[in-house]
Design an enzyme around this catalytic site. Structure first.
Site, PDB file in Angstrom:
ATOM      1  N   THR A   1       0.791  -1.198  -0.016  1.00 40.93           N
ATOM      2  CA  THR A   1      -0.091  -0.174  -0.049  1.00 40.93           C
ATOM      3  C   THR A   1       0.914   1.454  -0.016  1.00 40.93           C
ATOM      4  O   THR A   1       2.260   1.179  -0.095  1.00 40.93           O
ATOM      5  CB  THR A   1      -1.086  -0.061   1.079  1.00 40.93           C
ATOM      6  OG1 THR A   1      -1.921   0.826   0.877  1.00 40.93           O
ATOM      7  CG2 THR A   1      -0.390   0.138   2.450  1.00 40.93           C
TER       8      THR A   1
ATOM      9  N   LYS B   1       3.381   1.325  -3.931  1.00 42.55           N
ATOM     10  CA  LYS B   1       2.897   0.625  -5.049  1.00 42.55           C
ATOM     11  C   LYS B   1       4.012   0.816  -6.189  1.00 42.55           C
ATOM     12  O   LYS B   1       4.151  -0.102  -7.088  1.00 42.55           O
ATOM     13  CB  LYS B   1       1.507   1.188  -5.341  1.00 42.55           C
ATOM     14  CG  LYS B   1       0.655   0.769  -4.109  1.00 42.55           C
ATOM     15  CD  LYS B   1      -0.871   1.034  -4.615  1.00 42.55           C
ATOM     16  CE  LYS B   1      -1.662   0.851  -3.508  1.00 42.55           C
ATOM     17  NZ  LYS B   1      -3.209   1.113  -3.843  1.00 42.55           N
TER      18      LYS B   1
ATOM     19  N   ASP C   1      -6.760  -3.889  -8.161  1.00 43.31           N
ATOM     20  CA  ASP C   1      -7.870  -2.752  -8.161  1.00 43.31           C
ATOM     21  C   ASP C   1      -8.747  -2.792  -9.278  1.00 43.31           C
ATOM     22  O   ASP C   1      -9.957  -2.680  -9.127  1.00 43.31           O
ATOM     23  CB  ASP C   1      -7.306  -1.393  -7.911  1.00 43.31           C
ATOM     24  CG  ASP C   1      -6.849  -1.218  -6.518  1.00 43.31           C
ATOM     25  OD1 ASP C   1      -7.061  -1.762  -5.538  1.00 43.31           O
ATOM     26  OD2 ASP C   1      -5.808  -0.027  -6.284  1.00 43.31           O
TER      27      ASP C   1
ATOM     28  N   GLY D   1     -11.335  12.227 -10.801  1.00 40.95           N
ATOM     29  CA  GLY D   1      -9.840  12.116 -10.228  1.00 40.95           C
ATOM     30  C   GLY D   1      -9.017  11.204 -11.425  1.00 40.95           C
ATOM     31  O   GLY D   1      -9.564  10.746 -12.175  1.00 40.95           O
ATOM     32  N   ALA D   2      -7.842  11.649 -10.970  1.00 43.20           N
ATOM     33  CA  ALA D   2      -6.930  11.120 -12.177  1.00 43.20           C
ATOM     34  C   ALA D   2      -5.537  10.432 -11.493  1.00 43.20           C
ATOM     35  O   ALA D   2      -4.507  10.244 -12.106  1.00 43.20           O
ATOM     36  CB  ALA D   2      -6.432  11.982 -13.109  1.00 43.20           C
TER      37      ALA D   2
ATOM     38  N   ARG E   1      -9.437  17.981 -10.802  1.00 46.13           N
ATOM     39  CA  ARG E   1      -9.297  19.465 -10.462  1.00 46.13           C
ATOM     40  C   ARG E   1      -8.013  20.010 -11.233  1.00 46.13           C
ATOM     41  O   ARG E   1      -7.849  21.116 -11.543  1.00 46.13           O
ATOM     42  CB  ARG E   1      -8.815  19.282  -8.805  1.00 46.13           C
ATOM     43  CG  ARG E   1      -8.463  20.610  -8.161  1.00 46.13           C
ATOM     44  CD  ARG E   1      -8.286  20.151  -6.780  1.00 46.13           C
ATOM     45  NE  ARG E   1      -7.184  19.310  -6.784  1.00 46.13           N
ATOM     46  CZ  ARG E   1      -6.707  18.898  -5.393  1.00 46.13           C
ATOM     47  NH1 ARG E   1      -7.463  19.334  -4.317  1.00 46.13           N
ATOM     48  NH2 ARG E   1      -5.818  18.267  -5.314  1.00 46.13           N
TER      49      ARG E   1
ATOM     50  N   TYR F   1     -14.403   4.036   1.347  1.00 48.24           N
ATOM     51  CA  TYR F   1     -15.466   3.307   2.015  1.00 48.24           C
ATOM     52  C   TYR F   1     -15.447   4.014   3.664  1.00 48.24           C
ATOM     53  O   TYR F   1     -15.948   3.047   4.375  1.00 48.24           O
ATOM     54  CB  TYR F   1     -15.018   1.982   1.823  1.00 48.24           C
ATOM     55  CG  TYR F   1     -13.615   1.780   2.183  1.00 48.24           C
ATOM     56  CD1 TYR F   1     -12.479   1.710   1.216  1.00 48.24           C
ATOM     57  CD2 TYR F   1     -13.118   1.412   3.529  1.00 48.24           C
ATOM     58  CE1 TYR F   1     -11.352   1.223   1.558  1.00 48.24           C
ATOM     59  CE2 TYR F   1     -11.735   1.260   3.595  1.00 48.24           C
ATOM     60  CZ  TYR F   1     -10.956   1.075   2.694  1.00 48.24           C
ATOM     61  OH  TYR F   1      -9.536   0.825   3.119  1.00 48.24           O
TER      62      TYR F   1
HETATM   63  P1  ATR Z   1      -4.878   7.258  -5.593  1.00 55.57           P
HETATM   64  O1  ATR Z   1      -3.756   6.613  -5.775  1.00 55.57           O
HETATM   65  O2  ATR Z   1      -5.644   6.824  -4.411  1.00 55.57           O
HETATM   66  O3  ATR Z   1      -5.636   7.521  -6.701  1.00 55.57           O
HETATM   67  P2  ATR Z   1      -3.867  10.145  -5.669  1.00 55.57           P
HETATM   68  O4  ATR Z   1      -2.794   9.395  -6.751  1.00 55.57           O
HETATM   69  O5  ATR Z   1      -3.227  10.861  -4.334  1.00 55.57           O
HETATM   70  O6  ATR Z   1      -4.498   8.707  -5.062  1.00 55.57           O
HETATM   71  O7  ATR Z   1      -4.838  10.836  -6.635  1.00 55.57           O
HETATM   72  C1  ATR Z   1      -5.743  11.619  -5.849  1.00 55.57           C
HETATM   73  C2  ATR Z   1      -6.844  12.221  -6.638  1.00 55.57           C
HETATM   74  O8  ATR Z   1      -7.786  12.815  -5.794  1.00 55.57           O
HETATM   75  C3  ATR Z   1      -6.494  13.111  -7.700  1.00 55.57           C
HETATM   76  O9  ATR Z   1      -7.088  13.179  -8.758  1.00 55.57           O
HETATM   77  C4  ATR Z   1      -6.644  14.538  -6.922  1.00 55.57           C
HETATM   78  O10 ATR Z   1      -6.649  15.588  -7.950  1.00 55.57           O
HETATM   79  P3  ATR Z   1      -5.194  16.361  -8.407  1.00 55.57           P
HETATM   80  O11 ATR Z   1      -4.485  15.610  -9.491  1.00 55.57           O
HETATM   81  O12 ATR Z   1      -5.978  17.816  -8.982  1.00 55.57           O
HETATM   82  O13 ATR Z   1      -4.383  16.571  -7.170  1.00 55.57           O
HETATM   83  C5  ATR Z   1      -7.811  14.270  -6.392  1.00 55.57           C
HETATM   84  N1  ATR Z   1      -8.109  15.198  -5.254  1.00 55.57           N
HETATM   85  C6  ATR Z   1      -7.386  15.253  -3.915  1.00 55.57           C
HETATM   86  N2  ATR Z   1      -8.368  15.956  -3.403  1.00 55.57           N
HETATM   87  C7  ATR Z   1      -9.138  16.858  -4.002  1.00 55.57           C
HETATM   88  C8  ATR Z   1     -10.025  17.795  -3.960  1.00 55.57           C
HETATM   89  N3  ATR Z   1     -10.214  18.581  -2.709  1.00 55.57           N
HETATM   90  N4  ATR Z   1     -10.806  18.087  -4.905  1.00 55.57           N
HETATM   91  C9  ATR Z   1     -10.702  17.512  -5.912  1.00 55.57           C
HETATM   92  N5  ATR Z   1      -9.732  16.770  -6.195  1.00 55.57           N
HETATM   93  C10 ATR Z   1      -9.111  16.126  -5.385  1.00 55.57           C
END
Ligand code: ATR
Length: 277
Positions: free
Chosen positions: A61, A65, A102, A128-129, A153, A219
């Site tokens: 985790t 990763k 996943d 999200g990305a 975002r 979750y």
């Molecule tokens: P994971 O590996 O779990 O997908 P991550 O790689 O940290 O986690 O990705 C977090 C995602 O949540 C990203 O798409 C992030 O947007 P940014 O690329 O703009 O940072 C999004 N995210 C986190 N906080 C956010 C918020 N308050 N509003 C909108 N998007 C958010």
């Protein structure tokens, strides 16, 4: 005795020991599954000594990763698509295999909860990305959806994602997340917004197609603000706990030799842990 573990930094809050522990009991397997805190600078060394430490493999985790993906000898298609792995195992010759489960966990639970999710052949919306978004985009592409709209975002990450996955994946500005999702077959939140009740995604479901499935990979809490709002509009929803449970299945099978079942009892047990925390 077969042994497996989950590594991360920090690792205290991982639910994986409770999930795998349940299955070890249920199938009366002489095995163990433990948490192991591994600092970022130690991850490569740790993975190099998995076999010597008697582990059949491990879950990985945050933040390991990507390192797990790099250290492996072989990688499955989802891990390659995401560039990160959450499940590792060793073969008889000591070669290290990496998978990203996943994709499997998400698509399996979605299909169990909403078998008809793809019947309209409509686009899918992803909020999200990050890494989780990539795993889910890959799953939908493999399932044959015509178009995936990624709303993020900030532009740079989402643009890179869209470029990596090709023309069926489109990046759209965050402001369009409601307007450009009204015809969606599925809308998925992969961001951390809503975790522990923090923040709101601000989706307006009023004009959504009545058969849109709304899912959240968050979750904690089990019913996020997004899920609650979607239900209020009469939409079907898919929670994030099911994905967590199903993503654990392939690892358990590799390490302990039994394909475990995600039972209602397991779901209820982990749900109760989450609610008590
Ligand atoms: P994971 O590996 O779990 O997908 P991550 O790689 O940290 O986690 O990705 C977090 C995602 O949540 C990203 O798409 C992030 O947007 P940014 O690329 O703009 O940072 C999004 N995210 C986190 N906080 C956010 C918020 N308050 N509003 C909108 N998007 C958010």
């Amino acid at each position: 005795m077969k042994r497996a573990c989950v590594i991360g930094w920090p690792i205290e809050h991982s639910r994986s020991p409770a999930i795998h522990g349940y299955w070890l009991d249920r199938y009366k397997i002489d095995g163990s599954y433990i948490k192991r805190a591994v600092a970022p600078e130690e991850v490569e060394t740790f993975l190099g000594t998995l076999a010597a430490e008697g582990f059949a493999g491990c879950n990985v985790t945050i933040p390991h990763k990507e390192a797990a993906f790099r250290c492996a000898d072989e990688r499955d298609a989802s891990a390659v698509a995401v560039g990160a792995a959450n499940t590792l195992w060793l073969d008889e010759k000591g070669r290290l295999y990496a998978a990203n489960t996943d994709t499997y966990g998400y698509m399996t639970y979605l299909t169990l909860k909403a078998e008809d999710w793809s019947y309209r052949d409509a686009p899918v919306s992803i909020l999200g990305a990050g890494g989780a978004a990539r795993a889910i985009v890959y799953g939908f592409l493999e399932a044959g959806v015509p178009e995936i709209r990624v709303f993020n975002r900030s532009a740079s990450r989402a643009e890179a994602l869209a470029k990596d996955f090709g023309p069926r994946v489109k990046f759209l500005p965050w402001e369009q997340r409601s307007r450009a999702s009204t015809e969606a077959a599925v809308l998925v939140n992969t961001t951390s917004v809503g975790l522990k009740g923090d923040g709101a995604l601000g989706i307006d479901f009023a004009d959504f197609h009545p058969d849109c499935i709304v899912s959240d990979i968050v979750y904690v809490p089990l019913e996020t603000g997004l899920i609650r709002e979607a239900r209020r509009h009469g939409l079907r929803t898919v929670d994030g706990l099911g994905m967590l449970l199903h993503q654990a299945v392939p690892g358990f099978e590799k390490w302990f030799g039994v394909r475990p079942e995600v039972t209602v009892e397991l779901y209820d047990r982990i749900a109760a842990d989450i609610e008590a925390a």
